[in-house]
Design an enzyme around this catalytic site. Structure first.
Site, PDB file in Angstrom:
ATOM      1  N   TYR B  14      11.514  84.818  69.527  1.00 28.33           N
ATOM      2  CA  TYR B  14       9.989  84.429  69.499  1.00 28.33           C
ATOM      3  C   TYR B  14       9.847  82.845  69.818  1.00 28.33           C
ATOM      4  CZ  TYR B  14       5.813  83.338  67.343  1.00 28.33           C
ATOM      5  OH  TYR B  14       4.278  82.765  67.094  1.00 28.33           O
ATOM      6  N   ASP B  38      -4.200  83.552  63.844  1.00 34.75           N
ATOM      7  CA  ASP B  38      -3.576  82.027  63.828  1.00 34.75           C
ATOM      8  C   ASP B  38      -4.898  81.040  64.274  1.00 34.75           C
ATOM      9  OD1 ASP B  38      -2.349  79.631  64.325  1.00 34.75           O
ATOM     10  OD2 ASP B  38      -0.920  80.630  65.858  1.00 34.75           O
TER      11      ASP B  38
END
Lengths: 121, 121
Positions: B14, B38
């Site tokens: 990732y 986020d």
């Protein structure tokens, strides 16, 4: 985003209380209906302050030092790395994630660690 | 606890994919109905792979380096500290928490960081 709670102060108080070693005092930092999963993936989630006190009873009486290493927060949530030294012999470095209610009580705690994060010292 | 997934390998992939800078490639690591927050507490949760691709589009094209600093996991969940360096000028050190499905796709991502975790370099 407004954030009236000082989450780093609450986390520091939590770690100091864990180190002081009184299970009821640690449980009192949790909301009545809080949940605790330690370690995450261990298969057991403790639900409610009474069960949480039972969890901390297991380490009551041990000589514990706790040190906050890395702290992050957002909203009413905190994520942090800390070191727990037990009886001067064993060091564990978990990452914990906590959520808090408006009163500053912990509503959920999840501790991420495994045997690979435990060292004999 | 059995854990067939190598979560540290998935997290490393990732981070490498984020650093490579292709938003569609990063979104492909997420499950179709995944959620992304986020930063945590920022007020916005991106739901679904298309919205998540849109989120990563914002940083597409920037020169990004990513370095895994601390990794913990349990069950199908991972928590980790990493450093993101953007254009050689800015360094961000979040703590992220991810959950995965059996196929190794990310089902939720939460990133804990704030302005105080950003440094000019």
């Amino acid at each position: 985003m407004s954030d009236a709670l000082d989450l780093e102060a609450l986390v520091t108080r939590y770690l100091n209380t864990v180190a002081a070693g009184n299970a009821a005092a640690v449980a009192a930092l949790y909301a009545e209906d809080a949940t605790l999963e330690d370690p995450v993936g261990g298969g057991e989630v403790h639900i409610g302050r009474q069960a949480i006190e039972g969890f901390y009873k297991a380490v009551e009486g041990a000589e514990v030092k706790a040190e906050l290493l890395t702290f992050r927060s957002g909203g009413h949530e905190a994520a942090f790395v800390f070191a727990l030294t037990v009886a001067g012999a064993m060091r564990i470095e978990p990452i914990e994630v906590m959520t808090f209610n408006d009163a500053g009580l912990v509503t959920s705690m999840k501790a991420y660690w495994g045997p690979e994060n435990v060292t004999q010292i």
